[in-house]
Design a protein around this motif. Structure first.
Motif, PDB file in Angstrom:
ATOM      1  N   MET A   1      35.881 -30.965 -35.367  1.00 11.32           N
ATOM      2  CA  MET A   1      34.805 -31.365 -36.265  1.00 11.32           C
ATOM      3  C   MET A   1      34.081 -30.108 -36.768  1.00 11.32           C
ATOM      4  O   MET A   1      33.748 -29.225 -35.969  1.00 11.32           O
ATOM      5  CB  MET A   1      33.827 -32.288 -35.539  1.00 11.32           C
ATOM      6  N   PRO A   2      33.808 -30.012 -38.061  1.00 13.69           N
ATOM      7  CA  PRO A   2      33.126 -28.827 -38.597  1.00 13.69           C
ATOM      8  C   PRO A   2      31.714 -28.693 -38.030  1.00 13.69           C
ATOM      9  O   PRO A   2      31.035 -29.682 -37.747  1.00 13.69           O
ATOM     10  CB  PRO A   2      33.092 -29.083 -40.111  1.00 13.69           C
ATOM     11  N   THR A   3      31.294 -27.469 -37.854  1.00 16.08           N
ATOM     12  CA  THR A   3      29.929 -27.162 -37.423  1.00 16.08           C
ATOM     13  C   THR A   3      29.174 -26.503 -38.576  1.00 16.08           C
ATOM     14  O   THR A   3      29.772 -26.101 -39.576  1.00 16.08           O
ATOM     15  CB  THR A   3      29.938 -26.219 -36.212  1.00 16.08           C
ATOM     16  N   ASN A   4      27.871 -26.401 -38.423  1.00 15.49           N
ATOM     17  CA  ASN A   4      27.063 -25.756 -39.469  1.00 15.49           C
ATOM     18  C   ASN A   4      26.113 -24.728 -38.872  1.00 15.49           C
ATOM     19  O   ASN A   4      24.964 -24.614 -39.278  1.00 15.49           O
ATOM     20  CB  ASN A   4      26.298 -26.797 -40.288  1.00 15.49           C
ATOM     21  N   TYR A   5      26.618 -23.968 -37.881  1.00 13.14           N
ATOM     22  CA  TYR A   5      25.816 -22.903 -37.303  1.00 13.14           C
ATOM     23  C   TYR A   5      25.430 -21.882 -38.379  1.00 13.14           C
ATOM     24  O   TYR A   5      26.243 -21.507 -39.224  1.00 13.14           O
ATOM     25  CB  TYR A   5      26.573 -22.191 -36.183  1.00 13.14           C
ATOM     26  N   PHE A   6      24.186 -21.445 -38.329  1.00 15.99           N
ATOM     27  CA  PHE A   6      23.683 -20.390 -39.226  1.00 15.99           C
ATOM     28  C   PHE A   6      23.921 -20.736 -40.695  1.00 15.99           C
ATOM     29  O   PHE A   6      24.210 -19.875 -41.517  1.00 15.99           O
ATOM     30  CB  PHE A   6      24.308 -19.046 -38.873  1.00 15.99           C
ATOM     31  N   SER A   7      23.797 -22.001 -40.998  1.00 12.08           N
ATOM     32  CA  SER A   7      23.957 -22.462 -42.381  1.00 12.08           C
ATOM     33  C   SER A   7      22.666 -22.295 -43.195  1.00 12.08           C
ATOM     34  O   SER A   7      22.634 -22.627 -44.372  1.00 12.08           O
ATOM     35  CB  SER A   7      24.383 -23.930 -42.400  1.00 12.08           C
ATOM     36  N   GLN A   8      21.616 -21.785 -42.545  1.00 13.65           N
ATOM     37  CA  GLN A   8      20.363 -21.494 -43.219  1.00 13.65           C
ATOM     38  C   GLN A   8      19.922 -20.072 -42.850  1.00 13.65           C
ATOM     39  O   GLN A   8      20.348 -19.528 -41.830  1.00 13.65           O
ATOM     40  CB  GLN A   8      19.280 -22.495 -42.803  1.00 13.65           C
ATOM     41  N   CYS A   9      19.078 -19.504 -43.676  1.00 17.84           N
ATOM     42  CA  CYS A   9      18.578 -18.160 -43.364  1.00 17.84           C
ATOM     43  C   CYS A   9      17.089 -18.077 -43.688  1.00 17.84           C
ATOM     44  O   CYS A   9      16.582 -18.774 -44.562  1.00 17.84           O
ATOM     45  CB  CYS A   9      19.365 -17.092 -44.120  1.00 17.84           C
ATOM     46  N   ARG A  10      16.436 -17.221 -42.967  1.00 19.44           N
ATOM     47  CA  ARG A  10      15.023 -16.937 -43.171  1.00 19.44           C
ATOM     48  C   ARG A  10      14.886 -15.419 -43.239  1.00 19.44           C
ATOM     49  O   ARG A  10      15.574 -14.694 -42.518  1.00 19.44           O
ATOM     50  CB  ARG A  10      14.201 -17.503 -42.015  1.00 19.44           C
ATOM     51  N   PHE A  11      14.005 -14.913 -44.084  1.00 20.92           N
ATOM     52  CA  PHE A  11      13.866 -13.474 -44.276  1.00 20.92           C
ATOM     53  C   PHE A  11      12.471 -13.035 -43.844  1.00 20.92           C
ATOM     54  O   PHE A  11      11.466 -13.594 -44.298  1.00 20.92           O
ATOM     55  CB  PHE A  11      14.110 -13.108 -45.736  1.00 20.92           C
ATOM     56  N   ILE A  12      12.413 -12.026 -42.973  1.00 23.17           N
ATOM     57  CA  ILE A  12      11.151 -11.536 -42.432  1.00 23.17           C
ATOM     58  C   ILE A  12      11.063 -10.041 -42.724  1.00 23.17           C
ATOM     59  O   ILE A  12      11.845  -9.240 -42.212  1.00 23.17           O
ATOM     60  CB  ILE A  12      11.057 -11.794 -40.919  1.00 23.17           C
ATOM     61  N   GLY A  13      10.110  -9.672 -43.559  1.00 21.02           N
ATOM     62  CA  GLY A  13       9.916  -8.271 -43.899  1.00 21.02           C
ATOM     63  C   GLY A  13       8.745  -7.684 -43.135  1.00 21.02           C
ATOM     64  O   GLY A  13       7.647  -8.256 -43.132  1.00 21.02           O
ATOM     65  N   TYR A  14       8.980  -6.554 -42.478  1.00 15.92           N
ATOM     66  CA  TYR A  14       7.889  -5.838 -41.827  1.00 15.92           C
ATOM     67  C   TYR A  14       7.400  -4.768 -42.794  1.00 15.92           C
ATOM     68  O   TYR A  14       7.949  -3.669 -42.875  1.00 15.92           O
ATOM     69  CB  TYR A  14       8.350  -5.225 -40.513  1.00 15.92           C
ATOM     70  N   ALA A  15       6.377  -5.111 -43.555  1.00 18.78           N
ATOM     71  CA  ALA A  15       5.845  -4.222 -44.588  1.00 18.78           C
ATOM     72  C   ALA A  15       4.863  -3.252 -43.943  1.00 18.78           C
ATOM     73  O   ALA A  15       3.661  -3.523 -43.843  1.00 18.78           O
ATOM     74  CB  ALA A  15       5.169  -5.040 -45.688  1.00 18.78           C
ATOM     75  N   ILE A  16       5.383  -2.113 -43.500  1.00 19.09           N
ATOM     76  CA  ILE A  16       4.568  -1.094 -42.849  1.00 19.09           C
ATOM     77  C   ILE A  16       4.800   0.231 -43.558  1.00 19.09           C
ATOM     78  O   ILE A  16       5.951   0.617 -43.805  1.00 19.09           O
ATOM     79  CB  ILE A  16       4.907  -0.991 -41.336  1.00 19.09           C
ATOM     80  N   PRO A  17       3.735   0.953 -43.933  1.00 20.25           N
ATOM     81  CA  PRO A  17       3.930   2.262 -44.565  1.00 20.25           C
ATOM     82  C   PRO A  17       4.610   3.234 -43.602  1.00 20.25           C
ATOM     83  O   PRO A  17       4.173   3.396 -42.459  1.00 20.25           O
ATOM     84  CB  PRO A  17       2.507   2.708 -44.892  1.00 20.25           C
ATOM     85  N   THR A  18       5.664   3.877 -44.052  1.00 21.10           N
ATOM     86  CA  THR A  18       6.460   4.737 -43.177  1.00 21.10           C
ATOM     87  C   THR A  18       6.433   6.206 -43.583  1.00 21.10           C
ATOM     88  O   THR A  18       7.170   7.012 -43.024  1.00 21.10           O
ATOM     89  CB  THR A  18       7.920   4.249 -43.147  1.00 21.10           C
ATOM     90  N   GLY A  19       5.594   6.560 -44.563  1.00 23.92           N
ATOM     91  CA  GLY A  19       5.510   7.945 -44.993  1.00 23.92           C
ATOM     92  C   GLY A  19       4.669   8.785 -44.056  1.00 23.92           C
ATOM     93  O   GLY A  19       4.129   8.310 -43.054  1.00 23.92           O
ATOM     94  N   PRO A  20       4.515  10.075 -44.367  1.00 22.68           N
ATOM     95  CA  PRO A  20       3.696  10.953 -43.544  1.00 22.68           C
ATOM     96  C   PRO A  20       2.215  10.621 -43.648  1.00 22.68           C
ATOM     97  O   PRO A  20       1.800   9.821 -44.481  1.00 22.68           O
ATOM     98  CB  PRO A  20       3.974  12.345 -44.111  1.00 22.68           C
ATOM     99  N   SER A  21       1.413  11.241 -42.804  1.00 22.96           N
ATOM    100  CA  SER A  21      -0.033  11.069 -42.891  1.00 22.96           C
ATOM    101  C   SER A  21      -0.600  11.982 -43.974  1.00 22.96           C
ATOM    102  O   SER A  21       0.049  12.939 -44.399  1.00 22.96           O
ATOM    103  CB  SER A  21      -0.688  11.405 -41.551  1.00 22.96           C
ATOM    104  N   GLN A  22      -1.850  11.667 -44.388  1.00 24.74           N
ATOM    105  CA  GLN A  22      -2.540  12.438 -45.417  1.00 24.74           C
ATOM    106  C   GLN A  22      -1.656  12.633 -46.647  1.00 24.74           C
ATOM    107  O   GLN A  22      -1.613  13.708 -47.251  1.00 24.74           O
ATOM    108  CB  GLN A  22      -2.975  13.814 -44.871  1.00 24.74           C
TER     109      GLN A  22
END
Length: 444
Positions: free
Chosen positions: A1-22
């Motif tokens: 019987m067919p399965t539907n594992y991982f048939s949906q997706c959700r996207f999570i962005g970690y919006a954190i500044p990654t540049g140098p200081s100052q």
């Protein structure tokens, strides 16, 4: 019987500044600032991973608890998430490669028992294999580079009109000439980890760790000079390795520099597999995947434009470019950036951004007079691009519901060594969850 594992997706962005200081821009193009991080590599990696875990667990608490078989949670951090106080992590031998060590620690932290249905792109890591970095910094040629570039930059900034334009042009050309023979070869690699098996197309072996690599060097990938006059890796010193794309961009090994990989869910599952394509920042702007589409088509796919189902773009100063999108019909394009924002709002938005109908959210932080920013963006393809010329037949997009997006505040983490501000200058960032109420079906 067919399965539907991982048939949906959700996207999570970690919006954190990654540049140098100052950080500040000089001549509206080059970056001046101080790199952050611990001198001890192990301490630096563990601190940054603790900060990631704090963010991932914050997102996890906000998600439905019963979707582990149906939903693939795709978490991504921005370009340059991993870097040290010299700019790049510097190491002396292949056995000491910090990317390998980081991925081992990430696999321990984000184990299959606690995160069974998660796929992670932990931003990128910049690193350089150098036998003696102190000798490089002390060399007459590097000292000359630094003096020359700093002098040209300050002279250009002090001029006006045509004199400024000419001096700035000389600076740009000087940096380009110096990069032809870089003092340090630096690698910018995306760190990919998944508790859903990863695969190389055409091979049965499975993996849970991979990297992909960038070739296009941006004017803000490194500081032009360091404000405290320290010996660090600067913009005019560096070059990225050439990546041979003459045979396409489908990965042939987990740690090669190529961009396209697969999650295989089994012949009896719907979908049977999902193909990912990953471009780092300016590689996307350069249409890296789009320009190789005609060489990407495997034997079981009739249309090269349908090869990639999920197009991932970790960046620092970029966004989704319509002409460069390669996801097929109903495929997704996901960008998480650690440098810039779309607008002054921190709430989820929906609209057309340079031809890309998308959902997006911005993050802002002010430290004194310095403004830091980040963003996440998600689009779903309606009509896919055709052909490998980005000048023609670009993708078009579906309209997604902005009510299905949440912005989560990230609490300040507790670290074993040091303070959060030792590693990131722009605050703890925000989590942008696309598909918070209902994950997106993978109808590919």
């Amino acid at each position: 019987m067919p399965t539907n594992y991982f048939s949906q997706c959700r996207f999570i962005g970690y919006a954190i500044p990654t540049g140098p200081s100052q950080d500040k821009l000089i001549l509206s193009k080059y970056l001046v600032g101080n790199y952050l991080g611990a001198d001890d590599l192990e301490q630096d990696l563990r601190a940054r991973i603790s900060i990631l875990k704090n963010a991932v667990d914050t997102a996890k608490k906000a998600l439905p608890a019963n979707d582990t078989q149906l939903v693939n949670n795709i978490f991504m951090a921005p370009e340059f998430y991993f870097h040290g106080p010299l700019g790049a992590y510097v190491y002396q031998s292949e056995e000491d490669d910090p990317a390998v060590r980081a991925l081992a620690l990430l696999a321990e932290t984000f184990n299959a028992e606690e995160y069974p249905n998660w796929t992670f792109v932990f931003g990128t890591m910049i690193s350089a294999k150098v036998a003696n970095i102190d000798a490089v910094f002390a060399s007459p040629s590097v000292q000359m580079r630094k003096r020359l570039v700093e002098s040209l930059a300050f002279n250009a900034q002090a001029e006006f009109g045509n004199a400024r334009s000419i001096t700035e042009q000389i600076l740009n050309e000087t940096i380009a000439d110096l990069r032809v023979n870089p003092a340090v070869e630096v690698r910018d690699r995306a760190l990919i980890f998944s508790n859903i098996d990863l695969q190389i197309q055409g091979k049965s072996e499975t993996f849970n760790k991979m990297t992909s690599e960038k070739y296009f060097l941006s004017p803000i990938d490194f500081v032009l000079f360091e404000t405290n006059n320290q010996n660090v890796i600067t913009e005019e010193m560096v070059g990225y390795p050439h990546i041979d794309l003459s045979d396409g961009d489908v990965k042939k090994a987990p740690y090669d520099p190529l961009a396209i990989f697969r999650q295989n869910y089994g012949e009896d599952n719907v979908p049977a597999y999902v193909d990912f394509g990953l471009e780092i920042c300016l590689d996307h702007d350069d249409a890296r995947l789009r320009k190789t589409m005609s060489r990407e088509c495997p034997s079981n796919v009739s249309d090269a434009s349908d090869l990639v189902h999920i197009h991932l773009i970790p960046s620092s100063g970029s966004a989704i470019v319509q002409q460069c999108v390669v996801a097929g019909h109903n495929g997704f394009v996901f960008n998480v950036d650690g440098w810039c924002a779309y607008d002054e709002s921190s709430t989820p938005q929906q609209g057309d951004v340079n031809g890309v109908q998308s959902l997006y959210a911005s993050y802002h932080s002010l430290d004194g007079c310095t403004q830091y920013a980040a963003h996440s963006q998600l689009a779903q393809v309606n009509n896919p691009a055709k052909g490998n010329d980005p000048n023609y037949n670009a993708a078009s997009f579906n309209e997604l519901n902005v009510d299905n997006v949440a912005v989560l505040t990230v609490p300040l983490p507790t670290l074993e060594c040091g303070e959060f501000s030792d590693y990131f200058a722009g605050g703890t960032g925000a989590l942008h969850v696309f598909g918070i109420k209902q994950a997106y079906p993978l109808t590919i």
